[in-house]
Scaffold this motif. Structure first.
Motif, PDB file in Angstrom:
ATOM      1  N   HIS A 150      -0.933  11.615   1.323  1.00  0.00           N
ATOM      2  CA  HIS A 150      -2.183  12.294   0.968  1.00  0.00           C
ATOM      3  C   HIS A 150      -2.784  11.678  -0.291  1.00  0.00           C
ATOM      4  N   ALA A 151      -4.104  11.475  -0.263  1.00  0.00           N
ATOM      5  CA  ALA A 151      -4.771  10.745  -1.345  1.00  0.00           C
ATOM      6  C   ALA A 151      -4.708  11.478  -2.679  1.00  0.00           C
ATOM      7  N   ARG A 152      -4.818  12.825  -2.664  1.00  0.00           N
ATOM      8  CA  ARG A 152      -4.847  13.568  -3.932  1.00  0.00           C
ATOM      9  C   ARG A 152      -3.452  13.952  -4.406  1.00  0.00           C
TER      10      ARG A 152
ATOM     11  N   GLU B  49       0.826  -1.208   0.000  1.00  0.00           N
ATOM     12  CA  GLU B  49       0.000   0.000   0.000  1.00  0.00           C
ATOM     13  C   GLU B  49       0.853   1.248   0.000  1.00  0.00           C
ATOM     14  N   THR B  50       1.879   1.258   0.851  1.00  0.00           N
ATOM     15  CA  THR B  50       2.750   2.425   0.922  1.00  0.00           C
ATOM     16  C   THR B  50       3.516   2.609  -0.370  1.00  0.00           C
ATOM     17  N   SER B  51       4.015   1.513  -0.919  1.00  0.00           N
ATOM     18  CA  SER B  51       4.815   1.598  -2.136  1.00  0.00           C
ATOM     19  C   SER B  51       3.994   2.126  -3.285  1.00  0.00           C
ATOM     20  N   SER B  52       2.741   1.699  -3.400  1.00  0.00           N
ATOM     21  CA  SER B  52       1.920   2.101  -4.536  1.00  0.00           C
ATOM     22  C   SER B  52       1.292   3.473  -4.347  1.00  0.00           C
ATOM     23  N   ALA B  53       1.378   4.032  -3.137  1.00  0.00           N
ATOM     24  CA  ALA B  53       0.735   5.324  -2.887  1.00  0.00           C
ATOM     25  C   ALA B  53       1.467   6.470  -3.567  1.00  0.00           C
ATOM     26  N   TYR B  54       2.754   6.298  -3.839  1.00  0.00           N
ATOM     27  CA  TYR B  54       3.495   7.317  -4.573  1.00  0.00           C
ATOM     28  C   TYR B  54       3.285   7.119  -6.075  1.00  0.00           C
ATOM     29  N   LEU B  55       3.288   8.217  -6.820  1.00  0.00           N
ATOM     30  CA  LEU B  55       3.173   8.158  -8.276  1.00  0.00           C
ATOM     31  C   LEU B  55       4.547   8.405  -8.890  1.00  0.00           C
ATOM     32  N   ARG B  56       4.885   7.621  -9.904  1.00  0.00           N
ATOM     33  CA  ARG B  56       6.192   7.750 -10.559  1.00  0.00           C
ATOM     34  C   ARG B  56       6.098   8.838 -11.626  1.00  0.00           C
ATOM     35  N   ARG B  57       6.512  10.045 -11.246  1.00  0.00           N
ATOM     36  CA  ARG B  57       6.375  11.215 -12.111  1.00  0.00           C
ATOM     37  C   ARG B  57       7.704  11.837 -12.532  1.00  0.00           C
ATOM     38  N   LEU B  58       8.821  11.382 -11.966  1.00  0.00           N
ATOM     39  CA  LEU B  58      10.118  11.996 -12.230  1.00  0.00           C
ATOM     40  C   LEU B  58      10.807  11.303 -13.395  1.00  0.00           C
ATOM     41  N   GLY B  59      11.168  12.092 -14.421  1.00  0.00           N
ATOM     42  CA  GLY B  59      11.920  11.571 -15.547  1.00  0.00           C
ATOM     43  C   GLY B  59      13.418  11.681 -15.315  1.00  0.00           C
TER      44      GLY B  59
ATOM     45  N   ARG C  79      10.495  11.577   2.924  1.00  0.00           N
ATOM     46  CA  ARG C  79      10.196  10.215   2.465  1.00  0.00           C
ATOM     47  C   ARG C  79      10.772   9.175   3.416  1.00  0.00           C
ATOM     48  N   VAL C  80      11.933   9.465   4.008  1.00  0.00           N
ATOM     49  CA  VAL C  80      12.489   8.537   4.994  1.00  0.00           C
ATOM     50  C   VAL C  80      11.588   8.479   6.224  1.00  0.00           C
ATOM     51  N   LEU C  81      11.155   9.652   6.693  1.00  0.00           N
ATOM     52  CA  LEU C  81      10.243   9.698   7.841  1.00  0.00           C
ATOM     53  C   LEU C  81       8.956   8.943   7.549  1.00  0.00           C
ATOM     54  N   GLN C  82       8.392   9.162   6.356  1.00  0.00           N
ATOM     55  CA  GLN C  82       7.134   8.513   5.995  1.00  0.00           C
ATOM     56  C   GLN C  82       7.289   7.003   5.953  1.00  0.00           C
TER      57      GLN C  82
ATOM     58  N   ALA D 189      18.157   0.397  -8.214  1.00  0.00           N
ATOM     59  CA  ALA D 189      17.517  -0.426  -9.238  1.00  0.00           C
ATOM     60  C   ALA D 189      16.938  -1.704  -8.638  1.00  0.00           C
ATOM     61  N   ARG D 190      17.606  -2.265  -7.618  1.00  0.00           N
ATOM     62  CA  ARG D 190      17.099  -3.472  -6.953  1.00  0.00           C
ATOM     63  C   ARG D 190      15.875  -3.171  -6.098  1.00  0.00           C
ATOM     64  N   ARG D 191      15.889  -2.033  -5.398  1.00  0.00           N
ATOM     65  CA  ARG D 191      14.792  -1.678  -4.501  1.00  0.00           C
ATOM     66  C   ARG D 191      14.365  -0.239  -4.794  1.00  0.00           C
ATOM     67  N   PRO D 192      13.595  -0.034  -5.889  1.00  0.00           N
ATOM     68  CA  PRO D 192      13.213   1.322  -6.298  1.00  0.00           C
ATOM     69  C   PRO D 192      12.037   1.866  -5.498  1.00  0.00           C
ATOM     70  N   HIS D 193      12.219   1.993  -4.174  1.00  0.00           N
ATOM     71  CA  HIS D 193      11.155   2.455  -3.290  1.00  0.00           C
ATOM     72  C   HIS D 193      11.620   3.692  -2.530  1.00  0.00           C
ATOM     73  N   ALA D 194      10.661   4.470  -2.058  1.00  0.00           N
ATOM     74  CA  ALA D 194      10.983   5.615  -1.213  1.00  0.00           C
ATOM     75  C   ALA D 194      11.634   5.121   0.071  1.00  0.00           C
ATOM     76  N   GLY D 195      12.586   5.892   0.580  1.00  0.00           N
ATOM     77  CA  GLY D 195      13.245   5.528   1.827  1.00  0.00           C
ATOM     78  C   GLY D 195      14.730   5.288   1.700  1.00  0.00           C
ATOM     79  N   GLY D 196      15.204   4.920   0.491  1.00  0.00           N
ATOM     80  CA  GLY D 196      16.634   4.806   0.246  1.00  0.00           C
ATOM     81  C   GLY D 196      17.360   3.884   1.206  1.00  0.00           C
ATOM     82  N   VAL D 197      18.398   4.411   1.865  1.00  0.00           N
ATOM     83  CA  VAL D 197      19.269   3.611   2.724  1.00  0.00           C
ATOM     84  C   VAL D 197      18.481   2.935   3.834  1.00  0.00           C
TER      85      VAL D 197
END
Length: 444
Positions: free
Chosen positions: A325-327, A4-14, A306-309, A71-79
């Protein structure tokens, strides 16, 4: 991280957006000041330029490792994500405790104050009266923009990245003009400035610190389009651009001020501009430095939130911090917490010691973060990776050993700050166990 958390972000950065994050996260205010420190610890322009090139190559080794991890773990939160998977919740919590709650807001407060210093000086405001309100207002403004999502924050960052690169290009042009074609003197030995044996390695410290900040893109990896391709490309392009900028700016300093003049300068960028344009030139570059520092604050706030979240979604902080946030698909509560704490540090003026105390912790996080690459390679040896760092395991080992060397030298030079940094990290352990015990009682 939950689905749920992973999918809540939208991939908008090129790719360009992601590369701008790397450039903006690395180039803050350091290059406009630390070049003088490096010149003090070197004996020639050739040594100085070599150090900036070596620092760039060493950092590139770390960036390539982060590219594989992202590339292995493309999720918010990094280290935080890498440490949690490889070493468990406690090391991940200690990283988050140190970085997201202390280092990120402390560095934001420090750089926002630098932004306010330069902006007030450029527009003629009384710095004693206006620096804190302007710095606090800048942080609040950045948080407000990021409330509307990563796209809004990225657009603002792209503008300030262009302004930052424009200021750097202006410095290079001015340095070339002041050289009057005598470029051979740039590499000359400064006979009036002898340095002690071993000072060369000491000069590498401020160089490496000036290259810090490349990890912010991994904190935002959950919002990068086609991350397996975009992350490695953006990290390489971004840091490659930074290395070129740093070497060219130092070339301009040497061309316009000379090695001795650079070593003696407290504000080399302003001194360089002043030689050609007078006080108007110093004002122009002050505005450029203000843009550079403002862009850094934007990235640090977005990445730290993003780390805090992610920690909140893992149950390591209050549940509200983990909400998205939903919107807007922005971690608004985490942004407000990080920005609010940074403003408190600005108003209280207590950020200076925090930044000094957490420097060792920040570099330890880089060392342990890249060390997780060995765990991923062993644990998932049969799993194909979309990107693999070249010359493995040489590059990860080179970076980890270099970082540990920097930490050792820093501890010798500043044992008090290093000791406090380690104490702050260790203080997170009892907090972790108390928090987990409270969660268990609450669940029961």
């Amino acid at each position: 991280m939950t689905a749920e958390t992973s999918s809540a972000y939208l991939r908008r950065l090129g790719t360009w957006d992601a590369a701008a994050i790397v450039i903006g996260g690395v180039i803050g205010g350091g290059i406009f000041r630390t070049a003088s420190t490096v010149a003090e610890r070197t004996a020639s322009g050739a040594q100085l330029l070599t150090l900036w090139a070596i620092g760039g190559l060493l950092t590139l080794a770390g960036v390539l490792c982060y590219a594989e991890l992202g590339a292995r773990r493309p999720h918010a939160g990094g280290v935080y994500i890498y440490l949690r998977e490889a070493f468990g919740q406690l090391p991940a919590f200690l990283f988050g405790w140190t970085m997201a709650l202390i280092n990120y807001p402390g560095s934001v407060a420090a750089v926002a104050t630098t932004f306010a210093d330069y902006l007030c000086a450029a527009v003629g405001l009384d710095t004693r009266m206006w620096v804190k309100p302007v710095a606090a207002g800048a942080i609040a403004f950045i948080v407000g923009v990021n409330f509307f999502g990563i796209r809004a924050g990225s657009r603002m960052l792209n503008v300030f990245t262009v302004l930052k690169l424009t200021a750097i290009a202006l410095l290079v042009v001015v340095g070339v003009v002041l050289a009057h074609g005598q470029f051979g003197a740039v590499l000359a030995t400064d006979t009036a400035h002898p340095v002690a044996p071993g000072a060369f390695f000491g000069a590498l410290l401020p160089v490496l610190f000036s290259y810090g900040g490349f990890h912010y893109l991994n904190d935002l990896a959950g919002e990068v389009r086609e991350p397996q391709r975009t992350l490695p490309r953006a990290l390489g392009l971004g840091l490659g651009g930074v290395v070129i900028c740093y070497v060219m700016v130092n070339f301009a300093y040497l061309a316009g001020l000379g090695h001795a003049g650079l070593a003696a300068s407290q504000a080399p960028a302003a001194d360089l501009m002043r030689r050609l344009f007078g006080e108007n030139g110093a004002t122009v570059i002050a505005i450029g430095i203000a843009c550079s520092t403002f862009g850094y604050c934007s990235i640090a706030i977005a990445g730290g939130a993003r780390v805090l979240q992610t920690m909140g979604a893992d149950g390591m902080l209050f549940n509200a911090v983990g909400r998205i946030h939903a919107r807007s698909h922005a971690p608004r509560v985490a942004l407000a917490v990080l920005g609010g704490w940074a403003i408190v540090l600005v108003v209280s003026g207590s950020f200076g010691q925090l930044v000094d105390y957490t420097t060792v912790g920040e570099w330890l996080s880089h060392a342990f973060g890249i060390a997780t690459l060995f765990w991923y390679r062993r644990r998932f040896r049969n799993e194909p990776s979309p990107y693999r760092v070249p010359f493995y395991p040489v590059l990860p080992l080179l970076f980890v050993c270099t970082v540990l060397g920097v930490i050792i030298v820093t501890s010798i030079k500043s044992p008090g700050d290093a000791g406090m940094s380690l104490a702050l990290i260790a203080a997170g352990a009892p907090v972790y166990y108390v928090w987990r015990a409270w969660q268990r009682r609450r669940a029961a």
